[in-house]
Scaffold this motif. Structure first.
Motif, PDB file in Angstrom:
ATOM      1  N   SER A 298      19.102 -18.214  -8.060  1.00  0.00           N
ATOM      2  CA  SER A 298      20.137 -18.625  -7.094  1.00  0.00           C
ATOM      3  C   SER A 298      20.016 -17.872  -5.775  1.00  0.00           C
ATOM      4  CB  SER A 298      21.528 -18.359  -7.677  1.00  0.00           C
ATOM      5  OG  SER A 298      21.687 -19.061  -8.863  1.00  0.00           O
ATOM      6  N   LEU A 299      18.885 -17.189  -5.566  1.00  0.00           N
ATOM      7  CA  LEU A 299      18.795 -16.307  -4.392  1.00  0.00           C
ATOM      8  C   LEU A 299      17.841 -16.843  -3.330  1.00  0.00           C
ATOM      9  CD1 LEU A 299      18.613 -12.863  -6.195  1.00  0.00           C
ATOM     10  CD2 LEU A 299      20.613 -14.001  -5.240  1.00  0.00           C
ATOM     11  N   ASP A 300      18.117 -16.479  -2.065  1.00  0.00           N
ATOM     12  CA  ASP A 300      17.184 -16.776  -0.986  1.00  0.00           C
ATOM     13  C   ASP A 300      16.001 -15.811  -1.090  1.00  0.00           C
ATOM     14  OD1 ASP A 300      17.696 -14.318   0.958  1.00  0.00           O
ATOM     15  OD2 ASP A 300      19.613 -14.981   0.139  1.00  0.00           O
ATOM     16  N   SER A 301      14.947 -16.074  -0.316  1.00  0.00           N
ATOM     17  CA  SER A 301      13.719 -15.305  -0.537  1.00  0.00           C
ATOM     18  C   SER A 301      13.881 -13.823  -0.170  1.00  0.00           C
ATOM     19  CB  SER A 301      12.539 -15.933   0.190  1.00  0.00           C
ATOM     20  OG  SER A 301      12.744 -15.868   1.565  1.00  0.00           O
ATOM     21  N   ASN A 302      14.735 -13.503   0.821  1.00  0.00           N
ATOM     22  CA  ASN A 302      14.927 -12.085   1.161  1.00  0.00           C
ATOM     23  C   ASN A 302      15.582 -11.321   0.030  1.00  0.00           C
ATOM     24  OD1 ASN A 302      13.726 -11.825   3.614  1.00  0.00           O
ATOM     25  ND2 ASN A 302      15.585 -12.386   4.767  1.00  0.00           N
ATOM     26  N   ASN A 303      16.646 -11.922  -0.548  1.00  0.00           N
ATOM     27  CA  ASN A 303      17.320 -11.269  -1.676  1.00  0.00           C
ATOM     28  C   ASN A 303      16.398 -11.199  -2.888  1.00  0.00           C
ATOM     29  OD1 ASN A 303      20.092 -10.264  -1.359  1.00  0.00           O
ATOM     30  ND2 ASN A 303      20.461 -12.301  -0.513  1.00  0.00           N
ATOM     31  N   ALA A 304      15.604 -12.251  -3.077  1.00  0.00           N
ATOM     32  CA  ALA A 304      14.671 -12.254  -4.211  1.00  0.00           C
ATOM     33  C   ALA A 304      13.666 -11.109  -4.057  1.00  0.00           C
ATOM     34  CB  ALA A 304      13.951 -13.601  -4.292  1.00  0.00           C
ATOM     35  N   LYS A 305      13.145 -10.936  -2.843  1.00  0.00           N
ATOM     36  CA  LYS A 305      12.169  -9.853  -2.608  1.00  0.00           C
ATOM     37  C   LYS A 305      12.817  -8.492  -2.822  1.00  0.00           C
ATOM     38  CE  LYS A 305       9.108 -12.110   0.594  1.00  0.00           C
ATOM     39  NZ  LYS A 305       9.148 -12.547   1.976  1.00  0.00           N
ATOM     40  N   ASN A 306      14.050  -8.347  -2.346  1.00  0.00           N
ATOM     41  CA  ASN A 306      14.762  -7.072  -2.528  1.00  0.00           C
ATOM     42  C   ASN A 306      14.885  -6.751  -4.021  1.00  0.00           C
ATOM     43  OD1 ASN A 306      16.385  -4.784  -2.019  1.00  0.00           O
ATOM     44  ND2 ASN A 306      18.235  -6.010  -2.322  1.00  0.00           N
ATOM     45  N   ILE A 307      15.280  -7.764  -4.787  1.00  0.00           N
ATOM     46  CA  ILE A 307      15.468  -7.535  -6.224  1.00  0.00           C
ATOM     47  C   ILE A 307      14.146  -7.211  -6.904  1.00  0.00           C
ATOM     48  CG2 ILE A 307      15.921  -8.833  -8.358  1.00  0.00           C
ATOM     49  CD1 ILE A 307      18.481  -9.685  -6.563  1.00  0.00           C
ATOM     50  N   MET A 308      13.104  -7.925  -6.536  1.00  0.00           N
ATOM     51  CA  MET A 308      11.813  -7.648  -7.163  1.00  0.00           C
ATOM     52  C   MET A 308      11.316  -6.250  -6.775  1.00  0.00           C
ATOM     53  SD  MET A 308      11.543  -9.984  -9.178  1.00  0.00           S
ATOM     54  CE  MET A 308      10.031  -9.330  -9.886  1.00  0.00           C
ATOM     55  N   GLY A 309      11.629  -5.822  -5.550  1.00  0.00           N
ATOM     56  CA  GLY A 309      11.278  -4.455  -5.130  1.00  0.00           C
ATOM     57  C   GLY A 309      11.995  -3.418  -5.999  1.00  0.00           C
ATOM     58  N   ILE A 310      13.284  -3.682  -6.257  1.00  0.00           N
ATOM     59  CA  ILE A 310      14.072  -2.767  -7.101  1.00  0.00           C
ATOM     60  C   ILE A 310      13.479  -2.731  -8.517  1.00  0.00           C
ATOM     61  CG2 ILE A 310      16.328  -2.413  -8.212  1.00  0.00           C
ATOM     62  CD1 ILE A 310      17.555  -3.759  -5.650  1.00  0.00           C
ATOM     63  N   LEU A 311      13.166  -3.909  -9.053  1.00  0.00           N
ATOM     64  CA  LEU A 311      12.625  -3.951 -10.426  1.00  0.00           C
ATOM     65  C   LEU A 311      11.262  -3.267 -10.493  1.00  0.00           C
ATOM     66  CD1 LEU A 311      13.616  -7.515 -11.753  1.00  0.00           C
ATOM     67  CD2 LEU A 311      14.871  -5.357 -11.896  1.00  0.00           C
ATOM     68  N   ARG A 312      10.450  -3.470  -9.468  1.00  0.00           N
ATOM     69  CA  ARG A 312       9.116  -2.846  -9.419  1.00  0.00           C
ATOM     70  C   ARG A 312       9.250  -1.310  -9.437  1.00  0.00           C
ATOM     71  NH1 ARG A 312       5.233  -3.230 -11.213  1.00  0.00           N
ATOM     72  NH2 ARG A 312       3.219  -2.847 -10.297  1.00  0.00           N
ATOM     73  N   LYS A 313      10.219  -0.808  -8.661  1.00  0.00           N
ATOM     74  CA  LYS A 313      10.419   0.639  -8.596  1.00  0.00           C
ATOM     75  C   LYS A 313      10.883   1.161  -9.963  1.00  0.00           C
ATOM     76  CE  LYS A 313      12.385   4.278  -5.773  1.00  0.00           C
ATOM     77  NZ  LYS A 313      13.490   4.849  -6.555  1.00  0.00           N
ATOM     78  N   LEU A 314      11.832   0.456 -10.569  1.00  0.00           N
ATOM     79  CA  LEU A 314      12.318   0.879 -11.894  1.00  0.00           C
ATOM     80  C   LEU A 314      11.173   0.844 -12.905  1.00  0.00           C
ATOM     81  CD1 LEU A 314      15.749  -0.981 -11.928  1.00  0.00           C
ATOM     82  CD2 LEU A 314      15.409   1.498 -11.838  1.00  0.00           C
ATOM     83  N   ASN A 315      10.295  -0.145 -12.760  1.00  0.00           N
ATOM     84  CA  ASN A 315       9.137  -0.247 -13.647  1.00  0.00           C
ATOM     85  C   ASN A 315       8.200   0.943 -13.428  1.00  0.00           C
ATOM     86  OD1 ASN A 315       6.037  -1.638 -13.593  1.00  0.00           O
ATOM     87  ND2 ASN A 315       7.212  -1.795 -15.486  1.00  0.00           N
ATOM     88  N   SER A 316       8.003   1.327 -12.161  1.00  0.00           N
ATOM     89  CA  SER A 316       7.100   2.461 -11.893  1.00  0.00           C
ATOM     90  C   SER A 316       7.706   3.765 -12.434  1.00  0.00           C
ATOM     91  CB  SER A 316       6.795   2.579 -10.393  1.00  0.00           C
ATOM     92  OG  SER A 316       7.951   3.021  -9.723  1.00  0.00           O
ATOM     93  N   GLU A 317       9.026   3.773 -12.613  1.00  0.00           N
ATOM     94  CA  GLU A 317       9.688   4.960 -13.193  1.00  0.00           C
ATOM     95  C   GLU A 317       9.732   4.898 -14.727  1.00  0.00           C
ATOM     96  OE1 GLU A 317      12.582   5.261  -9.259  1.00  0.00           O
ATOM     97  OE2 GLU A 317      13.460   4.718 -11.184  1.00  0.00           O
ATOM     98  N   GLY A 318       9.201   3.798 -15.300  1.00  0.00           N
ATOM     99  CA  GLY A 318       9.069   3.756 -16.758  1.00  0.00           C
ATOM    100  C   GLY A 318       9.780   2.633 -17.478  1.00  0.00           C
ATOM    101  N   LYS A 319      10.560   1.840 -16.751  1.00  0.00           N
ATOM    102  CA  LYS A 319      11.290   0.759 -17.432  1.00  0.00           C
ATOM    103  C   LYS A 319      10.320  -0.371 -17.788  1.00  0.00           C
ATOM    104  CE  LYS A 319      15.633  -0.316 -15.732  1.00  0.00           C
ATOM    105  NZ  LYS A 319      16.728  -0.043 -16.662  1.00  0.00           N
ATOM    106  N   THR A 320      10.434  -0.871 -18.992  1.00  0.00           N
ATOM    107  CA  THR A 320       9.648  -2.024 -19.428  1.00  0.00           C
ATOM    108  C   THR A 320      10.448  -3.279 -19.108  1.00  0.00           C
ATOM    109  OG1 THR A 320       8.689  -0.698 -21.194  1.00  0.00           O
ATOM    110  CG2 THR A 320       8.560  -3.097 -21.442  1.00  0.00           C
TER     111      THR A 320
END
Ligand SMILES: Nc1ncnc2c1ncn2[C@@H]1O[C@H](COP(=O)(O)OP(=O)(O)OP(=O)(O)O)[C@@H](O)[C@H]1O
Ligand SMILES: [Mg+2]
Length: 222
Positions: free
Chosen positions: A173-195
């Motif tokens: 349900s998100l526009d591309s800017n919000n989608a990118k922001n969320i994927m950036g957050i998830l990527r960072k959490l993943n780099s900190e160890g989240k699966t």
């Protein structure tokens, strides 16, 4: 290290002549630090798969192991504990309580933990801020747009601070800017160890993942 494992899992919906195979004898291995996208056409079984991985639904056949421990789908207390402490889910339909405020929705899972109301609120606000939603903390969910509701659903799952996160169309349900922001957050959490495992129709979302699976008719084809 093995995090999630499915052995010959089948999910059949309905009975007799109306049966549908949601999943058809699949095997899956997810390892620590994986960030996996699951793609495939509507109805191929992505949500069915995530519902089983999230211990929200049970397989018809086969077994499911979390950190090498076989899950009993009859032990409801343990399933609830896993859903609260081990595996957080961002649901395709958000699964928010619309009559409650944003902050009250986000703190629901935290209410089952031994932490004070102030700390629960602090954690909720931390994730609302990350999602640019802190100004809405006291608004009832029913008064938010679809994209805003989706961000609340994401904040609630992140606030659980589990090692494993399942996301079902988290940017639908998100526009591309919000989608990118969320994927950036998830990527960072993943780099900190989240699966992280994400079902998506969106190539942008998949491009953030380091493993890509494709489903068709309840099976993996890649
Ligand atoms: N509760 C249910 N009862 C009966 N059939 C179901 C149920 N849930 C899913 N199905 C069926 O199982 C199959 C897989 O559905 P699922 O929701 O997992 O697909 P999906 O890949 O998530 O699709 P979408 O991309 O549209 O979200 C579909 O044929 C669907 O109709
Ligand atoms: Mg789905």
């Amino acid at each position: 290290m093995g995090v999630l494992k499915l052995n010959n899992v089948t999910k059949i919906y309905g009975e007799k002549d109306t049966t549908v195979y949601g999943l058809n004898n699949i095997n899956l291995d997810i390892f620590e630090g994986d960030m996996v996208s699951i793609m495939g056409p509507s109805g191929c079984g992505k949500s069915t798969l995530l519902n089983i991985l999230g211990c929200i639904d049970s397989p018809t056949h086969g077994e499911y192991l979390i950190y090498d421990k076989k899950i009993s789908f009859k032990n409801f207390n343990n399933l609830a504990k896993i859903r609260n402490e081990k595996i957080a889910c961002i649901f395709q339909n958000f699964a928010l309580i619309k009559e409650l405020s944003v902050i009250d929705n986000i703190t629901i899972p935290l209410n089952f933990r031994k932490i004070s109301a102030n700390i629960r609120k602090e954690i909720a606000l931390k994730y609302l801020k990350k999602l640019d939603m802190e100004q809405f903390y006291n608004i009832k969910v029913k008064n938010l747009s679809g994209g805003q509701q989706q961000r609340v659903a994401i904040a609630r799952a992140l606030a659980q601070e589990t090692n494993i996160l399942l996301a079902d169309e988290p940017t639908g349900s998100l526009d591309s800017n919000n989608a990118k922001n969320i994927m950036g957050i998830l990527r960072k959490l993943n780099s900190e160890g989240k699966t992280i495992i994400i079902a998506t129709h969106d190539n942008l979302v998949s491009s953030f993942c380091n493993k890509k699976l494709v489903m068709r008719d309840g099976r993996f084809i890649f």
